[in-house]
Design a protein around this motif. Structure first.
Motif, PDB file in Angstrom:
ATOM      1  N   ILE A  69       0.867  -1.203   0.000  1.00  0.00           N
ATOM      2  CA  ILE A  69       0.000   0.000   0.000  1.00  0.00           C
ATOM      3  C   ILE A  69       0.898   1.245   0.000  1.00  0.00           C
ATOM      4  CG2 ILE A  69      -1.619   1.381   1.377  1.00  0.00           C
ATOM      5  CD1 ILE A  69      -2.726  -1.327   2.492  1.00  0.00           C
ATOM      6  N   GLN A  70       1.877   1.232   0.899  1.00  0.00           N
ATOM      7  CA  GLN A  70       2.766   2.399   1.027  1.00  0.00           C
ATOM      8  C   GLN A  70       3.557   2.632  -0.255  1.00  0.00           C
ATOM      9  OE1 GLN A  70       4.998   3.087   4.703  1.00  0.00           O
ATOM     10  NE2 GLN A  70       6.862   3.182   3.479  1.00  0.00           N
ATOM     11  N   TYR A  71       3.998   1.541  -0.885  1.00  0.00           N
ATOM     12  CA  TYR A  71       4.805   1.701  -2.102  1.00  0.00           C
ATOM     13  C   TYR A  71       3.972   2.320  -3.236  1.00  0.00           C
ATOM     14  CZ  TYR A  71       8.271   0.768  -5.720  1.00  0.00           C
ATOM     15  OH  TYR A  71       9.188   0.922  -6.724  1.00  0.00           O
ATOM     16  N   ALA A  72       2.681   1.954  -3.262  1.00  0.00           N
ATOM     17  CA  ALA A  72       1.807   2.534  -4.294  1.00  0.00           C
ATOM     18  C   ALA A  72       1.660   4.046  -4.080  1.00  0.00           C
ATOM     19  CB  ALA A  72       0.445   1.847  -4.284  1.00  0.00           C
ATOM     20  N   PHE A  73       1.805   4.490  -2.830  1.00  0.00           N
ATOM     21  CA  PHE A  73       1.778   5.936  -2.551  1.00  0.00           C
ATOM     22  C   PHE A  73       3.157   6.570  -2.806  1.00  0.00           C
ATOM     23  CE2 PHE A  73      -1.664   5.197   0.939  1.00  0.00           C
ATOM     24  CZ  PHE A  73      -2.670   5.321   0.015  1.00  0.00           C
ATOM     25  N   SER A  74       4.211   5.884  -2.392  1.00  0.00           N
ATOM     26  CA  SER A  74       5.538   6.524  -2.367  1.00  0.00           C
ATOM     27  C   SER A  74       6.266   6.467  -3.709  1.00  0.00           C
ATOM     28  CB  SER A  74       6.435   5.870  -1.316  1.00  0.00           C
ATOM     29  OG  SER A  74       6.854   4.587  -1.733  1.00  0.00           O
ATOM     30  N   TYR A  75       5.893   5.468  -4.577  1.00  0.00           N
ATOM     31  CA  TYR A  75       6.598   5.271  -5.844  1.00  0.00           C
ATOM     32  C   TYR A  75       6.791   6.588  -6.593  1.00  0.00           C
ATOM     33  CZ  TYR A  75       7.545   3.854 -10.613  1.00  0.00           C
ATOM     34  OH  TYR A  75       8.117   3.727 -11.839  1.00  0.00           O
ATOM     35  N   PRO A  76       7.962   6.885  -7.138  1.00  0.00           N
ATOM     36  CA  PRO A  76       9.138   6.015  -7.249  1.00  0.00           C
ATOM     37  C   PRO A  76      10.063   6.078  -6.035  1.00  0.00           C
ATOM     38  CG  PRO A  76       9.508   8.017  -8.487  1.00  0.00           C
ATOM     39  CD  PRO A  76       8.145   8.144  -7.887  1.00  0.00           C
ATOM     40  N   GLU A  77       9.628   6.772  -4.968  1.00  0.00           N
ATOM     41  CA  GLU A  77      10.471   6.821  -3.759  1.00  0.00           C
ATOM     42  C   GLU A  77      10.183   5.621  -2.880  1.00  0.00           C
ATOM     43  OE1 GLU A  77       9.753  10.438  -1.607  1.00  0.00           O
ATOM     44  OE2 GLU A  77       9.989  11.664  -3.413  1.00  0.00           O
TER      45      GLU A  77
END
Ligand code: NDP
Ligand code: MG
Length: 390
Positions: A271-279
């Motif tokens: 979930i977090q990666y879908a928000f943070s991408y590409p970070e």
């Protein structure tokens, strides 16, 4: 805290298992994420709680029958309240939303996925049924990096491909924990209760996906989801039993190199990666100490006992409106199983009979899909009634 750089998110299905974990990610990264809108189906108490905690600007009750629940008076004064399924799509189009997390369960999430993409928002997609039913409509709308998968396997595949999207893929190894009935025979499965089926060994999830995980329909839906997301033929998406649930999926390139994504079994990471991408941001959960795991095991699924996996394979290969029928029949059958109206193996029987009765069409529009969906639900209810009489 500067508001300018915060990603402004709308969380659809904020009271569910994924929705609650998404709110937790937002809580832990309050300096990077701002929750501006939330929705529920009918849990207005949960809606009010989330709206007050995050000070959201807009709240939506998808089921109009609950749009006047007295508790809604406790929403913050500045929060706009809307209701109905078209209001859910409108939430996605708001000018103050950058990213929509679609954590609605079932085909009910499809129109919101389409609305979010059409409005140019980042779509963090947990609602896999959107892609299963409407992948043919959704994928042409998605610009590069606009659709970020939240399903853990698809998030894993996405991450495996971040460094190399151009090399030809040979296969995707889609991992599967095996669910609560791993190793059981078809005759054993005939009598398993919903209570047992709801107890997943690895993940704590909503009721529908828990039953899908027990029948392995979930993995069948995920193959179709991966086919759309990563543009591979269904035959090249191979289900791999990985009991420890530490490898979340792998990609195999044409030269035989295999890249895997590993980590804690915690949905807050994808979930977090879908928000943070590409970070990448600091983890919201415990890390894995690989020294303590021992070994990792691999195996093939038992499609003779778990017929739903094979049925999803059939629907995915034939394509068109078949996956829509597969999904609708499965939603009705899972509801019937949860309410005691049919047995565990009946879920596959109902889906198979609905698929047999359908004449495949190419997917052309959302209206066509909602007609096919309604037909498949009615047909499945008739099949359930006939099973009860037999
Ligand atoms: P839950 O049943 O826990 O939550 C569903 C959410 O959607 C609730 O907020 C619910 O509101 C809302 N909702 C239900 N029906 C409707 C509807 N008809 N219209 C609008 N909103 C509705 O589901 P999960 O969180 O487990 O799953 C959500 C999605 O994420 C599913 O597609 C699932 O396959 C996928 N997913 C889930 C994972 C998990 O770990 N749970 C893992 C990977 C994918 P209310 O509370 O009011 O009923
Ligand atoms: Mg998954």
């Amino acid at each position: 805290m500067s508001d300018v750089k915060r990603l402004r998110v709308a969380i659809l299905g904020c009271t569910g298992s994924i929705g609650a974990q998404a709110l937790d990610v937002c809580r832990q990264h309050i300096d990077k994420l701002e929750v501006v809108a939330v929705s529920v189906h009918r849990n207005t108490k949960g809606l009010v709680r989330a709206a007050r905690e995050f000070g959201v600007r807009s709240a939506c009750v998808a089921d109009p029958a609950h749009a006047n629940d007295p508790i809604l008076e406790e929403l913050p004064a500045s929060c706009e309240l809307t209701s109905g399924s078209s209001a859910l799509a409108a939430l996605c189009e708001r000018g103050d939303v950058d990213c929509v997390l679609n954590a609605v369960v079932g085909a009910a999430g499809l129109s919101a996925s389409i609305a979010a993409l059409k409005a140019g928002k980042r779509l963090a997609l947990a609602n896999k049924e959107s892609l299963v039913v409407g992948g043919d409509l959704i994928m042409p709308l998605a610009a590069p990096d606009q659709l970020l998968p939240v399903d853990s396997e698809h998030g894993a595949i996405f991450q495996c491909l971040v460094g190399d999207r151009r090399s030809p893929l040979h296969a995707i190894w889609l991992t599967c924990s095996g669910g609560p009935f791993f190793g059981k025979s078809r005759s054993y499965l005939e009598h398993v209760t919903a209570d047992r089926a709801l107890r997943h060994p690895t993940w704590s999830m909503g009721r529908k996906i828990s039953i899908d995980s027990a029948t392995l329909m979930n993995k069948g839906l995920e193959r179709i989801e991966a086919m759309h997301l990563f543009g591979l033929p269904l035959d090249d998406i191979i289900v791999l039993i990985q009991r420890e649930a530490k490898i979340h999926s792998m990609v195999e390139f044409c030269d035989g190199s295999v890249i895997a994504q590993l980590g804690t079994s915690d949905m807050r990471i994808p979930i977090q990666y879908a928000f943070s991408y590409p970070e990448r941001w600091d983890t919201p959960c415990e890390r894995v100490d690989f020294r303590t795991i021992g070994s990792l095991s691999f195996g093939a699924p038992d499609t003779a006992a778990f017929t739903c996996l094979a049925l999803a394979g059939r629907a995915g290969k034939e394509g068109g409106t078949l996956p829509c029928v597969l999904n609708a029949a499965n939603e009705v059958a899972v509801d019937a199983y949860l309410s005691g109206a049919c047995g565990f193996n009946d879920i596959g029987r109902i889906v198979e009979r609905a698929l047999d009765a359908h004449e495949r069409e190419d997917v052309e529009s959302l209206e066509q899909l909602s007609e096919v969906d309604a037909w498949a639900r009615a047909r499945s209810r008739d099949i359930i009634a006939s099973l009860a009489q037999a």
